[in-house]
Design an enzyme around this catalytic site. Structure first.
Site, PDB file in Angstrom:
ATOM      1  N   HIS A 212      54.646  60.835  16.254  1.00  0.00           N
ATOM      2  CA  HIS A 212      54.576  60.699  14.925  1.00  0.00           C
ATOM      3  C   HIS A 212      54.532  60.182  13.610  1.00  0.00           C
ATOM      4  CE1 HIS A 212      58.076  63.401  12.563  1.00  0.00           C
ATOM      5  NE2 HIS A 212      57.886  62.235  12.043  1.00  0.00           N
TER       6      HIS A 212
ATOM      7  N   ASP B 183      53.876  61.034   9.544  1.00  0.00           N
ATOM      8  CA  ASP B 183      53.106  61.776   8.592  1.00  0.00           C
ATOM      9  C   ASP B 183      53.014  61.573   7.627  1.00  0.00           C
ATOM     10  OD1 ASP B 183      56.927  63.044   8.746  1.00  0.00           O
ATOM     11  OD2 ASP B 183      56.951  61.232   8.913  1.00  0.00           O
TER      12      ASP B 183
ATOM     13  N   GLU C 145      58.983  69.612  12.304  1.00  0.00           N
ATOM     14  CA  GLU C 145      59.522  68.302  12.687  1.00  0.00           C
ATOM     15  C   GLU C 145      60.931  69.207  11.379  1.00  0.00           C
ATOM     16  OE1 GLU C 145      60.880  63.714  11.062  1.00  0.00           O
ATOM     17  OE2 GLU C 145      59.266  64.895  10.292  1.00  0.00           O
TER      18      GLU C 145
ATOM     19  N   HIS D 105      66.357  69.188  11.867  1.00  0.00           N
ATOM     20  CA  HIS D 105      65.752  67.880  10.772  1.00  0.00           C
ATOM     21  C   HIS D 105      67.098  66.799  10.349  1.00  0.00           C
ATOM     22  CE1 HIS D 105      63.448  65.299   7.540  1.00  0.00           C
ATOM     23  NE2 HIS D 105      63.052  64.779   9.105  1.00  0.00           N
TER      24      HIS D 105
ATOM     25  N   HIS E  80      66.154  64.035  16.030  1.00  0.00           N
ATOM     26  CA  HIS E  80      66.787  64.502  14.756  1.00  0.00           C
ATOM     27  C   HIS E  80      67.988  65.450  15.034  1.00  0.00           C
ATOM     28  CE1 HIS E  80      64.744  62.672  11.309  1.00  0.00           C
ATOM     29  NE2 HIS E  80      63.724  62.755  11.939  1.00  0.00           N
TER      30      HIS E  80
ATOM     31  N   HIS F 287      60.161  60.681  17.752  1.00  0.00           N
ATOM     32  CA  HIS F 287      60.878  59.656  17.799  1.00  0.00           C
ATOM     33  C   HIS F 287      62.268  58.779  17.203  1.00  0.00           C
ATOM     34  CE1 HIS F 287      60.541  62.703  14.119  1.00  0.00           C
ATOM     35  NE2 HIS F 287      61.164  61.320  13.507  1.00  0.00           N
TER      36      HIS F 287
ATOM     37  N   ASP G   4      56.563  56.584  12.784  1.00  0.00           N
ATOM     38  CA  ASP G   4      57.222  57.338  11.885  1.00  0.00           C
ATOM     39  C   ASP G   4      56.190  56.793  11.290  1.00  0.00           C
ATOM     40  OD1 ASP G   4      58.779  59.148  11.056  1.00  0.00           O
ATOM     41  OD2 ASP G   4      60.371  58.176  11.065  1.00  0.00           O
TER      42      ASP G   4
END
Length: 443
Positions: free
Chosen positions: A68, A70, A176, A203, A244, A265, A373
């Site tokens: 993961h 971003d 995600e 999420h 999540h 993650h 992450d």
């Protein structure tokens, strides 16, 4: 539900403060001073040359695959999606809005494969969420086109292995949040067709068919349509990502799936009782399922000290809203002064290794991976893992703890490759099943 896990040195002060609501007593400075060294006090020693050579050898044979990152959202938010004119070839930590990822650091970190997250906020829904998702996919594809000597798009485990051998980073896409399909299985299928290979079921908020770890439950886990989503993901070959989601959603998804799952993650709840972490009973089921938990680098999930500090700081913010109601300048000045007097505790690489070892202990070395992450945690980095060049330092820590080459290779990439192949095999076995036409509210 576990009690808040406090280290022995914190229980008398942090837990008692929570229990008696005396968070803002005169002893608060002493409390926070006990939580850990500030960031500036932490350093990471250089890697021994023999250890470095060993890591190079392992990661030349096995791609290090992170679950993961971003960067796509950061490029959207910080640089208005201007991929072609935002230079992330090197030194992106020196940009006006620093990033944790660039091509030079990916290579320095021996990254062989990366799941780029196509995240959109959970507050988005319907067509707006679908559109934003497609725009995020576009950013990832443009990024690969912008840096063809460094990145190549991948959709299968074999793609990852092939691309790694060329010295490029195999670029996979993960979505995600289940809200991003707009409650449409047809949208799910079309997003898969664009190359997205995992979907995180929720999420930060519950969606219309699954409960999040960080929202009050609406469905007691997976709603009936959520189980249909899982079945369709199995059929098309999309990995279920259970980061999540609530523990009940984790269990329901593990009951429903025919394929291995991933946590892209997440870390170990036994070491820090944070809702984003994975409980031990779920870790045991991940082992039975053949899945993988990819340990996250976010200090707020890893560290009891940071969790305690964050709780105290949130209380101080709440107090400021009462005392300085209608006076934003005074509230800000008070918080600035508090932050200066009470720096956030540092989080060490050793704590990341602790979470990795806990997952390996409970689920087995075949079921742990890396899901940093990075670029989702810009101001919250573990010391020594501030960017995508940090992975060798983490492997060096595990080598110091006695990890074998075989187990390091599993952690780095073999485990997630096995999950990908298992998902691909499940889809192949279901190739004659018709696409689902179910809609929300139907079974």
């Amino acid at each position: 539900m576990h009690m808040l896990l406090c280290p022995a040195s914190l229980k008398a002060r942090v837990c008692a403060h929570h229990a008696t609501s005396r968070l803002f007593s005169g002893a608060i400075g002493a409390l926070l001073a006990s939580l850990g060294a500030p960031l500036a006090a932490q350093t990471v020693p250089p890697i021994d040359s023999a250890v470095e050579a060993r890591i190079d050898r392992i990661l030349k044979a096995t791609p290090l695959i992170d679950g993961h990152n971003d960067l796509a959202w950061e490029l959207r938010e910080k640089y208005a999606s201007k991929v072609e004119t935002t230079n992330v070839a090197a030194n992106s930590d020196k940009l006006s809005s620093p990033l944790q990822t660039d091509m030079a650091r990916l290579h320095a970190g021996h990254v062989g494969g990366q799941f780029w997250s196509v995240y959109v906020p959970a507050e988005m829904s319907g067509s707006a969420a679908v559109q934003a998702t497609l725009e995020q996919v576009d950013i990832v594809k443009r990024l690969a086109a912008r840096y063809p000597n460094d990145l190549e798009l991948a959709t299968t485990a074999d793609d990852v292995v092939r691309i790694h051998k060329t010295g490029r980073v195999a670029s996979l896409i993960g979505m995600e949040g289940g809200h991003q399909i707009g409650n449409s299985l047809a949208v799910l299928r079309q997003i898969y067709g664009l190359g997205v290979r995992y979907m995180t079921l929720t999420h930060f908020l519950d969606n219309d068919w699954a409960d999040s770890a960080t929202d009050d439950p609406r469905h007691n886990g997976l709603a009936p349509f959520g189980k249909t989503v899982v079945a369709e993901m199995n059929r098309i070959g999309m990995i279920l990502d259970l980061s999540h989601v609530s523990p009940k959603t984790m269990m329901d998804a593990l009951d429903a799936t025919k394929a291995p799952v991933m946590f892209s993650h997440s870390s170990a709840r036994a070491l820090n009782d944070h809702p984003r972490n994975v409980p031990d009973d779920v870790l045991k089921r991940v082992a039975v399922n053949g899945g993988v938990v990819m340990v996250n680098f976010f200090p707020g999930h890893l560290s009891q000290a940071v969790t305690a500090w964050s709780a105290v700081r949130a209380g101080e913010e709440a107090r400021g809203k009462v005392y300085y109601n209608g006076q934003p300048e005074r509230r800000k000045a008070a918080m600035d002064a508090w932050d200066k007097s009470n720096p956030k505790p540092a989080t060490s690489i050793g704590l990341v290794a602790d979470h990795i070892e806990h997952v390996a202990l409970v689920a087995g070395h075949d079921h742990v991976g890396l899901g940093s992450d990075l670029d989702g945690i810009n101001n919250e980095a573990v010391v020594g893992l501030e960017g995508v060049d940090g992975y060798p330092r983490l492997l060096a820590e595990l080598i110091q703890r006695g990890w074998s080459d075989a187990n390091l290779a599993k952690l780095a990439g073999e485990n997630i490759l096995r999950v990908m192949r298992g998902v691909e095999a499940t889809a192949a076995a279901m190739r004659n099943a018709f696409p689902s036409t179910a809609t929300l509210g139907t079974k």
